[in-house]
Design a protein around this motif. Structure first.
Motif, PDB file in Angstrom:
ATOM      1  N   MET A  27       0.829  -1.209   0.000  1.00  0.00           N
ATOM      2  CA  MET A  27       0.000   0.000   0.000  1.00  0.00           C
ATOM      3  C   MET A  27       0.860   1.254   0.000  1.00  0.00           C
ATOM      4  O   MET A  27       0.568   2.219  -0.712  1.00  0.00           O
ATOM      5  N   LYS A  28       1.932   1.242   0.777  1.00  0.00           N
ATOM      6  CA  LYS A  28       2.815   2.415   0.822  1.00  0.00           C
ATOM      7  C   LYS A  28       3.504   2.632  -0.517  1.00  0.00           C
ATOM      8  O   LYS A  28       3.636   3.769  -0.973  1.00  0.00           O
ATOM      9  N   ILE A  29       3.925   1.571  -1.175  1.00  0.00           N
ATOM     10  CA  ILE A  29       4.577   1.683  -2.483  1.00  0.00           C
ATOM     11  C   ILE A  29       3.621   2.242  -3.531  1.00  0.00           C
ATOM     12  O   ILE A  29       4.001   3.065  -4.358  1.00  0.00           O
ATOM     13  N   THR A  30       2.368   1.805  -3.487  1.00  0.00           N
ATOM     14  CA  THR A  30       1.387   2.211  -4.494  1.00  0.00           C
ATOM     15  C   THR A  30       0.613   3.472  -4.125  1.00  0.00           C
ATOM     16  O   THR A  30      -0.162   3.974  -4.938  1.00  0.00           O
ATOM     17  N   LYS A  79      -3.696 -18.428  20.099  1.00  0.00           N
ATOM     18  CA  LYS A  79      -2.706 -18.039  19.086  1.00  0.00           C
ATOM     19  C   LYS A  79      -3.350 -17.249  17.950  1.00  0.00           C
ATOM     20  O   LYS A  79      -2.735 -16.345  17.394  1.00  0.00           O
ATOM     21  N   VAL A  80      -4.576 -17.584  17.608  1.00  0.00           N
ATOM     22  CA  VAL A  80      -5.313 -16.845  16.579  1.00  0.00           C
ATOM     23  C   VAL A  80      -5.508 -15.403  17.028  1.00  0.00           C
ATOM     24  O   VAL A  80      -5.232 -14.459  16.277  1.00  0.00           O
ATOM     25  N   TYR A  81      -5.973 -15.223  18.267  1.00  0.00           N
ATOM     26  CA  TYR A  81      -6.214 -13.877  18.775  1.00  0.00           C
ATOM     27  C   TYR A  81      -4.918 -13.083  18.916  1.00  0.00           C
ATOM     28  O   TYR A  81      -4.888 -11.879  18.646  1.00  0.00           O
ATOM     29  N   ALA A  82      -3.841 -13.736  19.324  1.00  0.00           N
ATOM     30  CA  ALA A  82      -2.547 -13.057  19.425  1.00  0.00           C
ATOM     31  C   ALA A  82      -2.079 -12.584  18.048  1.00  0.00           C
ATOM     32  O   ALA A  82      -1.549 -11.475  17.906  1.00  0.00           O
ATOM     33  N   ASP A  83      -2.274 -13.408  17.027  1.00  0.00           N
ATOM     34  CA  ASP A  83      -1.911 -13.039  15.665  1.00  0.00           C
ATOM     35  C   ASP A  83      -2.737 -11.844  15.196  1.00  0.00           C
ATOM     36  O   ASP A  83      -2.201 -10.878  14.637  1.00  0.00           O
ATOM     37  N   LEU A  84      -4.037 -11.877  15.441  1.00  0.00           N
ATOM     38  CA  LEU A  84      -4.894 -10.762  15.040  1.00  0.00           C
ATOM     39  C   LEU A  84      -4.562  -9.493  15.821  1.00  0.00           C
ATOM     40  O   LEU A  84      -4.611  -8.388  15.273  1.00  0.00           O
ATOM     41  N   ALA A  85      -4.195  -9.628  17.086  1.00  0.00           N
ATOM     42  CA  ALA A  85      -3.796  -8.459  17.879  1.00  0.00           C
ATOM     43  C   ALA A  85      -2.519  -7.838  17.313  1.00  0.00           C
ATOM     44  O   ALA A  85      -2.388  -6.613  17.234  1.00  0.00           O
ATOM     45  N   ARG A  86      -1.571  -8.683  16.901  1.00  0.00           N
ATOM     46  CA  ARG A  86      -0.349  -8.165  16.261  1.00  0.00           C
ATOM     47  C   ARG A  86      -0.691  -7.472  14.943  1.00  0.00           C
ATOM     48  O   ARG A  86      -0.128  -6.435  14.606  1.00  0.00           O
ATOM     49  N   MET A  87      -1.644  -8.036  14.195  1.00  0.00           N
ATOM     50  CA  MET A  87      -2.101  -7.401  12.964  1.00  0.00           C
ATOM     51  C   MET A  87      -2.639  -6.002  13.256  1.00  0.00           C
ATOM     52  O   MET A  87      -2.330  -5.047  12.547  1.00  0.00           O
ATOM     53  N   GLU A  88      -3.432  -5.881  14.307  1.00  0.00           N
ATOM     54  CA  GLU A  88      -3.979  -4.569  14.676  1.00  0.00           C
ATOM     55  C   GLU A  88      -2.860  -3.598  15.045  1.00  0.00           C
ATOM     56  O   GLU A  88      -2.913  -2.423  14.685  1.00  0.00           O
ATOM     57  N   ASP A  89      -1.841  -4.077  15.754  1.00  0.00           N
ATOM     58  CA  ASP A  89      -0.689  -3.227  16.080  1.00  0.00           C
ATOM     59  C   ASP A  89       0.011  -2.738  14.816  1.00  0.00           C
ATOM     60  O   ASP A  89       0.416  -1.574  14.729  1.00  0.00           O
ATOM     61  N   ILE A  90       0.175  -3.632  13.859  1.00  0.00           N
ATOM     62  CA  ILE A  90       0.826  -3.269  12.597  1.00  0.00           C
ATOM     63  C   ILE A  90       0.033  -2.173  11.898  1.00  0.00           C
ATOM     64  O   ILE A  90       0.598  -1.177  11.432  1.00  0.00           O
ATOM     65  N   LEU A  91      -1.269  -2.331  11.837  1.00  0.00           N
ATOM     66  CA  LEU A  91      -2.107  -1.312  11.210  1.00  0.00           C
ATOM     67  C   LEU A  91      -2.027   0.012  11.973  1.00  0.00           C
ATOM     68  O   LEU A  91      -1.882   1.082  11.369  1.00  0.00           O
ATOM     69  N   ALA A  92      -2.098  -0.057  13.294  1.00  0.00           N
ATOM     70  CA  ALA A  92      -2.059   1.167  14.106  1.00  0.00           C
ATOM     71  C   ALA A  92      -0.743   1.923  13.928  1.00  0.00           C
ATOM     72  O   ALA A  92      -0.722   3.156  13.977  1.00  0.00           O
ATOM     73  N   GLY A  93       0.346   1.209  13.692  1.00  0.00           N
ATOM     74  CA  GLY A  93       1.639   1.860  13.513  1.00  0.00           C
ATOM     75  C   GLY A  93       2.005   2.137  12.067  1.00  0.00           C
ATOM     76  O   GLY A  93       3.093   2.630  11.780  1.00  0.00           O
ATOM     77  N   SER A  94       1.100   1.862  11.142  1.00  0.00           N
ATOM     78  CA  SER A  94       1.409   1.942   9.717  1.00  0.00           C
ATOM     79  C   SER A  94       1.385   3.348   9.125  1.00  0.00           C
ATOM     80  O   SER A  94       1.946   3.582   8.071  1.00  0.00           O
ATOM     81  N   GLY A  95       0.680   4.256   9.787  1.00  0.00           N
ATOM     82  CA  GLY A  95       0.496   5.579   9.206  1.00  0.00           C
ATOM     83  C   GLY A  95      -0.612   5.609   8.166  1.00  0.00           C
ATOM     84  O   GLY A  95      -0.864   6.643   7.552  1.00  0.00           O
ATOM     85  N   LEU A  96      -1.290   4.482   7.965  1.00  0.00           N
ATOM     86  CA  LEU A  96      -2.380   4.406   7.000  1.00  0.00           C
ATOM     87  C   LEU A  96      -3.715   4.755   7.661  1.00  0.00           C
ATOM     88  O   LEU A  96      -3.810   4.857   8.880  1.00  0.00           O
ATOM     89  N   ASP A  97      -4.723   4.914   6.839  1.00  0.00           N
ATOM     90  CA  ASP A  97      -6.083   5.184   7.311  1.00  0.00           C
ATOM     91  C   ASP A  97      -6.795   3.840   7.481  1.00  0.00           C
ATOM     92  O   ASP A  97      -7.412   3.327   6.555  1.00  0.00           O
ATOM     93  N   TRP A  98      -6.689   3.276   8.666  1.00  0.00           N
ATOM     94  CA  TRP A  98      -7.179   1.923   8.912  1.00  0.00           C
ATOM     95  C   TRP A  98      -8.457   1.926   9.743  1.00  0.00           C
ATOM     96  O   TRP A  98      -8.717   2.837  10.522  1.00  0.00           O
ATOM     97  N   THR A  99      -9.222   0.860   9.572  1.00  0.00           N
ATOM     98  CA  THR A  99     -10.361   0.538  10.422  1.00  0.00           C
ATOM     99  C   THR A  99     -10.315  -0.969  10.633  1.00  0.00           C
ATOM    100  O   THR A  99     -10.023  -1.717   9.700  1.00  0.00           O
TER     101      THR A  99
END
Length: 156
Positions: A27-30, A79-99
């Motif tokens: 997304m950042k590249i494009t 483990k599923v919830y931990a993975d999804l929580a990490r995904m949310e962290d990645i989005l929150a730190g991405s600088g993108l407009d996330w929901t």
């Protein structure tokens, strides 16, 4: 951009975080800024490096969810919830407009269009929601600037 990427079981854990890293980089590249991703209702109470001290209970959870189901779900899908929580962290730190959309158990029932939503919390008494309703909400929030940087609970 819509993302339904996520693990199906504890054996698949890691796919959401790793896949989201790749999506964010692309997304950042494009130059694409908007992303709406599916997470899960129990994720709000999962600790992560970005959120080491989450609340013990989600404000939308009722008695049974707080004291019974959350322990069972954590044991079965931790483990599923931990993975999804990490995904949310990645989005929150991405600088993108996330929901992030956080449904409880997904069903294969048809679209109802009568689902309930809440910003920043789960839906009290919300035990399930059709995948079609989650998709409907994801498409709807794309054009709503007020949903940017929000986690939205959804349930029937």
């Amino acid at each position: 951009m819509l993302s339904g990427l996520g693990p199906h079981s504890n054996a698949d854990a890691g796919i959401a975080a790793q896949g989201t890293l790749a999506i964010v980089a692309a997304m950042k590249i494009t130059g694409v800024r908007r992303i709406v991703a599916v997470s899960a209702a129990p994720v709000s109470t999962v600790p992560t490096p970005g959120r080491p001290h989450p609340p013990k209970h989600d404000p939308g959870d009722g008695f049974y969810m707080r004291h019974l189901f959350s322990h069972v779900a954590s044991a079965m899908f931790g483990k599923v919830y931990a993975d999804l929580a990490r995904m949310e962290d990645i989005l929150a730190g991405s600088g993108l407009d996330w929901t992030v959309v956080r449904p409880p158990q997904l069903t294969g029932k048809p679209l109802t269009g009568t689902y309930r939503t809440a910003y920043g919390q789960n839906i009290r008494g919300g035990r399930s929601v059709p995948r079609a309703d989650v998709a409907h909400l994801m498409l709807a929030v794309l054009g709503r600037p007020g949903t940017i940087h929000q986690a939205i609970g959804i349930a029937s």
